[in-house]
Every structure is written in structure tokens, then in C-alpha cells.
Enzyme design. Structure first.
Site, short mmCIF file in Angstrom:
data_model
loop_
_atom_site.label_atom_id
_atom_site.label_comp_id
_atom_site.label_asym_id
_atom_site.label_seq_id
_atom_site.Cartn_x
_atom_site.Cartn_y
_atom_site.Cartn_z
N MET A 21 6.96 -2.43 -2.36
CA MET A 21 6.39 -2.32 -1.02
C MET A 21 7.08 -1.21 -0.25
SD MET A 21 5.89 -6.34 0.02
CE MET A 21 7.44 -6.88 -0.76
N GLN A 74 8.27 2.20 -9.39
CA GLN A 74 6.81 2.36 -9.32
C GLN A 74 6.45 3.78 -8.88
OE1 GLN A 74 3.90 1.15 -6.28
NE2 GLN A 74 3.16 -0.36 -7.77
N CYS A 104 -2.74 0.63 -4.21
CA CYS A 104 -2.47 0.82 -2.78
C CYS A 104 -3.75 1.18 -2.04
CB CYS A 104 -1.43 1.92 -2.58
SG CYS A 104 -1.05 2.23 -0.84
N HIS A 173 -3.97 -7.61 -7.91
CA HIS A 173 -4.11 -8.18 -6.57
C HIS A 173 -5.56 -8.64 -6.44
CE1 HIS A 173 -3.03 -8.08 -2.09
NE2 HIS A 173 -4.26 -8.57 -2.16
N ASP A 206 -1.62 -13.44 -1.50
CA ASP A 206 -1.67 -14.70 -0.74
C ASP A 206 -0.83 -15.82 -1.35
OD1 ASP A 206 -3.39 -13.38 0.91
OD2 ASP A 206 -5.20 -14.47 0.30
#
Length: 349
Positions: A21, A74, A104, A173, A206
Site C-alpha cells: 500500500m 512490488q 491499482c 481483489h 473487505d
């Protein structure tokens, strides 16, 4: 729950992973989360072309150091040659796993034909994967979304092509790029990817509670799960979720003294890594999340007021004293000494 995950020749000691992140998983955060028990914490997203040029802030994002059981770097980019060059640099710096960002959703990333924009150009994505796999000896993984939008769910097909090219694992994701972070993650759709490949599949999106973790794994059939925004202000979450999944217990949270010690450790590490005043500036977003996530004061309005007040303080000493008083009713702390703290960090060279 099976303990551990195999990605290529790398054995990961758990199945609850922390996502890369930007602005969050810098080296101080990764070292802290690892010390608290996280088995896998990836670097911030690193632009391969800028890494090759030696841009200081990008090099810093790829920094590695002591205290990490595993180094995952990453890379993001749209050019196969630049991505291969970045991968070689990452391997030389000590990366155990090299992860490629195909997920992203940020406009500045997709606008440069990178990140989740590569879901729209799978042939380019495959050229990147092929170039990187051939360039390094370390396992290569890919983090992607379900697709660009609801009309183009192509994660399963791209994962199949990734496996054929030698990619060792994929993280999905459960949203499209068009969704950004709205709506809810579709863990059932991740099951289509799991059914399409034999390599490990990691479900993302989530997942904050133990109940959500169990449901995400059950519905997706994934081999592991990855935490994202849920770790804001909770660097212990991966380790605590791991324990909860293994023994079936409820998720435990640190008490006042434990939480305070974690925050102060993070603050001091940030001051060392970035220097002052930048270290305090970089830490303030974390400080805000730490205060928001804590149950003290009980009144949310008081927490918001405390956050606003503490995030305006000008020195680490003031932050430590104010936070100690807020949570424990004590203001005296030991001396803050940046100069004499051990320097355990090194950057990609």
C-alpha cells in the site's frame, strides 16, 4: 486452517498476508508488523522505471532492512523492459518474492497504462510477466482485480496465462477497477480464478474481522487472504487474525499499554528512517488511524478532537507525551533520542 503458504521456493509462515500500500507499508511499518507476527508484508508500490533512474523517494519505497522474515517488493509499470530491469534490481536488493501490480485503480496509475489498466490489455500484461519471470530467479506473483468493469471479468483467463508463463501465485481483489473501493468485494468471483489455476490464489478485499476472513476463504476457496485498508492503525491485525483462524477464537486487540508501546515504536522508527521533521509528517496519517481505531476515549467526538490536536504537534516528544496522557493518564516518558537509535535500514542500490 492449514498453517503456511508456498509460493515458488518460498515458504511463508502464515496465510494472512499484508498488501502493498503506497504511503502505508514503508519500511518502519513493515518492520513493526513483522515484529508483531505478520508473516508477509509487501513494500509500497514501486515504479520500476523510476527505480532504475534512482529517484530518491522511489528507491526509499523499495528499502529493505533487518527485522523482516520475508522481503516482497512490488513493482508497477507498463513497459516489459523497464519492469524486467526493476525486477533485477529488486532481486539484487534481496527480494524473496517479486510482485507485479495489475490492480491499482488510481487514475494517475491507470492513466499511464499501468496497474489495473493492464486488465484491459492482457497481451501487454503477459509480455510484462514473461519478461520479469525470465529476468529473475525469484518467484514472481501478480496482484490483479476481477477486471476493468462488470462487462470484462477476465481475472481467471489472465491468471491461467500467468501460470503458463511461470508466475508462482496470484492475488485477486474482488472488485473491478471501475468500482475502486465502492460496493462490496465479490469473494465468490475469486473462486473462478481458483478453479482456473493450480498455483496459489490469494483473496483480497473487505477482510477485517475473523468472521470475514473465514467467509472469504470459504467462498473463494483461496489458499490465503490478503489484508489491505483493514490494517490502518492496526499493524498487529495479520498476526492476530492468523491466530484467530488457527484456533477458532475471537480476534484479540492490544490493551492500552501494548497499543501505546506499538505506536511509540512506530513513531520513533519513522523518525529514524526519514529523519525529522519528515519522519513526523509521514507518521501523522498513522497516528490519526491509531487514535481512530482505539476505544479510548469512548466518545467518538473526543477521539476526533484528540486526533486533530495530536496531529498538529510539532515534535515526537510532544506526540508521545500527549498520546500517553490520552490513553493512560500519564505524561512522563523516557528521552527521545533519534541520533543514538540503531540504524538498521538500507536502500535498494
Amino acid at each position: 486452517m492449514t498453517i503456511g503458504l508456498q509460493i515458488g521456493d518460498v515458504r511463508i509462515a502464515g496465510r494472512v498476508l499484508m498488501a502493498p500500500m503506497t504511503g502505508i507499508t514503508d519500511l518502519p511499518f513493515r518492520v513493526l508488523a513483522s515484529r508483531l507476527g505478520a508473516a508477509y508484508v509487501a513494500t509500497e508500490m514501486v515504479a520500476s522505471a523510476e527505480l532504475a533512474r534512482g529517484r530518491p523517494d522511489v528507491v526509499r519505497r523499495a528499502a529493505v532492512g533487518g527485522g523482516l522474515p520475508l522481503t516482497v517488493i512490488q513493482l508497477v509499470g507498463g513497459d516489459p523492459v523497464a519492469m524486467a530491469d526493476g525486477a533485477r534490481m529488486a532481486e539484487a536488493a534481496g527480494a524473496d518474492i517479486i510482485d507485479l501490480n495489475f490492480g491499482c485503480p488510481a487514475k494517475e496509475v491507470t492513466g499511464a497504462a499501468c496497474g489495473s489498466a493492464l486488465m484491459r490489455t492482457p497481451d501487454v500484461a503477459c509480455s510484462i510477466m514473461e519478461a520479469v519471470v525470465k529476468a529473475v530467479s525469484r518467484p514472481v506473483s501478480v496482484k490483479m482485480r476481477l477486471g476493468w468493469d462488470e462487462t470484462s471479468h477476465n481475472a481467471a483467463d489472465l491468471a491461467r496465462r500467468a501460470e503458463d508463463l511461470g508466475v508462482a501465485a496470484v492475488t485477486v481483489h474482488g472488485r473491478t477497477r471501475k468500482q475502486f473501493y465502492t460496493g462490496v468485494a465479490d469473494w465468490d468471483a475469486v473462486a473462478e480464478v481458483k478453479q482456473a489455476v493450480a498455483i496459489p490464489v490469494i483473496v483480497n478485499g473487505d477482510i477485517i474481522t475473523a468472521e470475514q476472513a473465514r467467509e472469504a476463504l470459504a467462498r473463494s476457496g483461496a489458499d490465503a487472504l490478503m489484508l489491505g485498508r483493514g490494517v490502518y492503525g492496526r499493524p498487529w491485525l495479520a498476526a492476530h487474525l492468523e491466530r484467530a483462524l488457527i484456533d477458532g477464537t475471537r480476534l484479540e486487540e492490544p490493551d492500552r499499554e501494548e497499543r501505546l508501546a506499538i505506536v511509540i515504536e512506530h513513531l520513533r522508527a519513522s523518525a529514524v528512517f526519514y529523519g525529522l521533521p519528515l519522519g513526523l509528517k509521514m507518521f501523522r496519517k498513522h497516528l490519526g488511524w491509531y487514535i481512530e481505531q482505539a476505544p479510548w476515549p469512548a466518545d467518538p467526538a473526543e477521539r476526533r478532537a484528540a486526533k486533530a490536536r495530536l496531529c498538529r504537534l510539532d515534535t515526537p516528544e510532544e506526540v508521545e507525551a500527549a498520546l500517553t496522557d490520552l490513553w493512560c493518564g500519564v505524561t512522563h516518558l523516557g528521552n527521545f533520542d533519534v541520533e543514538n537509535r540503531p540504524q538498521v535500514f538500507k536502500a535498494v542500490a
